[in-house]
Enzyme design. Structure first.
Site, PDB file in Angstrom:
ATOM      1  CD  GLU A 151      90.092 -20.771  62.525  1.00 14.74           C
ATOM      2  OE1 GLU A 151      90.709 -21.712  61.964  1.00 14.74           O
ATOM      3  OE2 GLU A 151      90.486 -19.604  62.507  1.00 14.74           O
ATOM      4  CG  ASP A 167      87.332 -11.262  65.019  1.00 21.22           C
ATOM      5  OD1 ASP A 167      86.281 -11.223  64.347  1.00 21.22           O
ATOM      6  OD2 ASP A 167      88.230 -12.094  64.829  1.00 21.22           O
ATOM      7  CE1 TYR A 227      91.681 -17.384  55.463  1.00 20.55           C
ATOM      8  CE2 TYR A 227      90.762 -15.397  54.503  1.00 20.55           C
ATOM      9  CZ  TYR A 227      91.172 -16.107  55.614  1.00 20.55           C
ATOM     10  OH  TYR A 227      91.065 -15.550  56.864  1.00 20.55           O
ATOM     11  CG  ASP A 245      89.539 -16.912  64.076  1.00 21.71           C
ATOM     12  OD1 ASP A 245      88.911 -17.921  63.704  1.00 21.71           O
ATOM     13  OD2 ASP A 245      90.480 -16.428  63.437  1.00 21.71           O
TER      14      ASP A 245
END
Length: 624
Positions: free
Chosen positions: A398, A394, A466, A396
């Protein structure tokens, strides 16, 4: 000092200092004499072929590392002293040590016992540690003048492979194994029993009954013999068996994904371990785990925390299967516990997640050479020591072509190019996924990168719906951090789950490749007098690990929900104002996710849930 991780607008990563790292100072005083004053090369003691020495890199913090040597007496008489010699390449050195006197002559290093730890009884072990610098690994190891692996014992060959195990007395929760003995020129001491490739027991006889199994589950067993100097022979052929019964465990949610993040640093201050997934009942209700995080450094995938990942030793009561780690087993830590979890719950798939809020800084360089990045990730995830643990990777990042902790200007195509290279390298047999922004505002982060093009290579996206609002805006206004839908007075248009999902769909990302994100925590302010959202504040509300953030398991009792806004609960208690998801709001969000045709849901992260897994259960029930 905080012992947790901040998660502003996703997941930061913070690793507290372990006791081993604290020895950077302690080690300077533990030396018998100041390190700079050490001179000469120690003379090895008489050769002792009934002992082994094993090296472990306990941790690596970039500019240095902690190493450890362990001497084990595999013979029948006590060692009276020990000396280890090894070579380091030029540029790698020992800087300080404890529990041994360490000297060097050029690139050859020598460690001698101190006065109090030279005697090692049969079967016992003794270790010493040091802090070093440089990238090299030890070679040419000698223990008391002999090979460190004990292989120089004259005429002592490793044992043969035992016979293929047979199974009997199979029940819902146990199976009996039997095998024919191995042979060895000096004698067989014991046997390791392997289940699904992981050692679960060591026995002296040729039978073993494995208990605590799951009904209606497939298991594979093999055995391996060890001789009197602890030489392991080849592994036997394997046998597969299925326990009787089944249906006792609650099944995972059909074809919908229920994925949870497990953080490697949770084993420290949070004291949250893989076994907690079992005791909470969560393991039976999830489909996937993202293990967070691996680092991205210099455009490459690297280890995040070697101690937590694969070195931490687990006692029997901490272990998934009730079997304690041994000092000499090839894999320990979270990776070994996850291996045991998969043996117990074969339906679970595990991905290794790289990056996160803190560690996304290496992605821009990775985007400059996607093929090299993909190769580095493949080599790490598929390392033979733990390749069977992981079912994919995965990413991630950002954020691509946008700002997170740092700002990226790699261009809109960077994520697509990176995804294509990683998927090509990992192949169809592995999952390749990504955690992505949920910024659905006009000209926001979703518009900054080609998420539709990248989706052709990713199996799905974890849309981080979120952390839209929080106490980084320390004066407020108060707002739910995970709003499902827009509402009157929302501080920022486009900052809702519905806006993010709608924008991704409109760009061409298939709904089934989108997972809705749920936070197992709340975000809050203090100095708030208004119960309804939109009030002013004076700062972040106090939290266990970090101001402005608190686990659901704490908030449910310390600040119970007093209302709901935009599909998310909020609570006003005293002068504190919190927003968080409850089992009820999660149920509503899962109904919405299904109505949108989404592939399922994911959450950050397991340790925020109650000990009986209330929130995981709510996701599971809601996705059915």
């Amino acid at each position: 000092m905080s012992t947790d991780t901040p998660r502003r607008r996703s997941r930061c990563r913070w690793i507290p200092l372990r006791s081993g790292r604290s020895k950077v100072i302690a080690g300077l005083t533990a030396l018998a004499v100041p390190f700079a004053a050490m001179m000469g090369l120690a003379t090895p003691a008489a050769a002792a072929t009934s002992a082994t020495a094993t090296y472990t890199k306990k941790s690596d913090w970039g500019s240095g590392f902690e190493g450890q040597w362990t001497v084990k007496n595999t013979g029948t008489t006590a060692l009276s002293s020990w000396t280890i010699e090894w070579d380091y390449p030029t540029g790698t050195r020992v800087n300080s040590a404890w529990d041994a006197t360490v000297t060097n002559s050029g690139t050859r290093w020598t460690a001698k016992n101190l006065s109090w730890n030279g005697t090692v009884a049969p079967g016992a072990s003794v270790s010493f540690g040091f802090n070093g610098s440089g990238p090299g690994s030890p070679t040419g190891c000698k223990l008391n003048g002999a090979s460190c692996d004990g292989s120089t014992v004259p005429g002592d060959n490793p044992p043969s492979a035992p016979g293929t195990p047979t199974t009997s007395d199979v029940t819902n929760t146990s199976v009996k194994l039997s095998w024919s003995a191995a042979t060895d020129d000096k004698g067989v001491k014991n046997y390791d029993v392997l289940r699904n490739g992981a050692k679960i027991a060591t026995v002296t006889g040729t039978t073993y009954t494995n208990t605590g199994l799951t009904a209606g589950t497939d298991y594979t067993y093999a055995v391996q013999a060890r001789d009197t100097i602890d030489q392991l022979g080849p592994v036997s052929a394997s046998v597969s068996v299925r326990t009787t019964g089944g249906g006792g465990e609650e099944p995972p949610p059909g074809d919908k994904i229920n994925l949870g993040y497990f953080t490697n640093w949770g084993v420290y201050g949070r004291n949250y371990h893989v076994k907690n997934l079992v005791t909470s009942g969560s393991a039976a209700k999830i489909t996937h785990i993202n293990y967070a995080f691996g680092n991205v450094q210099n455009g490459r995938c690297t280890i995040g925390d070697s101690y937590a990942d694969y070195d931490k030793a687990y006692t029997a009561d901490q272990s998934v299967d009730g079997v304690a780690d041994t000092w000499d087993q090839p894999l320990r830590g979270n990776f070994n516990q996850l291996r045991k979890l998969k043996a117990k719950y074969p339906h679970i798939k595990i991905l290794w997640s790289f990056g996160g809020w803190t560690w996304s800084g290496g992605f821009p360089q990775a985007a400059q050479n996607p093929a090299a990045f993909a190769q580095s990730c493949y080599d790490l995830v598929e390392d033979p020591r733990w390749a069977d643990v992981f079912d994919g990777i995965d990413l991630d990042w950002e954020y691509p072509n946008a700002c997170g902790l740092t700002c990226d200007t790699s261009g809109p195509a960077a994520l697509k190019n990176l995804a294509s290279a990683v998927k090509t390298k990992f192949g169809a047999g592995n999952l390749v996924t990504a955690a992505i922004t949920a910024d659905g505002s006009a000209g926001g982060k979703i518009d900054a990168a080609d998420y539709a093009g990248a989706a052709q290579s990713f199996d799905w996206y974890n849309v981080m719906t979120y952390d839209f609002f929080g106490a980084w805006a320390n004066k407020g206004p108060t707002a739910p951090h995970s709003p499902l839908n827009p509402y009157t007075g929302i501080p920022q248009e486009g900052f809702t789950s519905a806006d993010a999902i709608a924008k991704l769909k409109a760009k061409g990302v298939p709904a089934k490749k989108l997972l809705l994100g749920i936070g197992f925590y709340g975000r809050g302010w203090t100095g708030v007098t208004q119960s309804a959202p939109g009030g002013t504040a004076t700062g972040a509300a106090p939290g266990t690990y970090e101001a402005g953030i608190e686990d659901y398991k704490v908030l449910k009792s310390t600040c119970p929900a007093t209302g709901t806004i935009a599909g998310t609960a909020y609570a006003h208690c005293g002068t504190n104002w919190w927003s968080y998801d409850t089992p009820a709001t999660i149920g509503s969000k899962m109904t919405w996710a299904k109505s949108q045709g989404l592939g399922g849901a994911f959450f950050w992260e397991f340790s925020g849930d109650t000990t009986n897994g209330e929130l995981v259960t709510a996701i599971n029930n809601g996705l059915k």
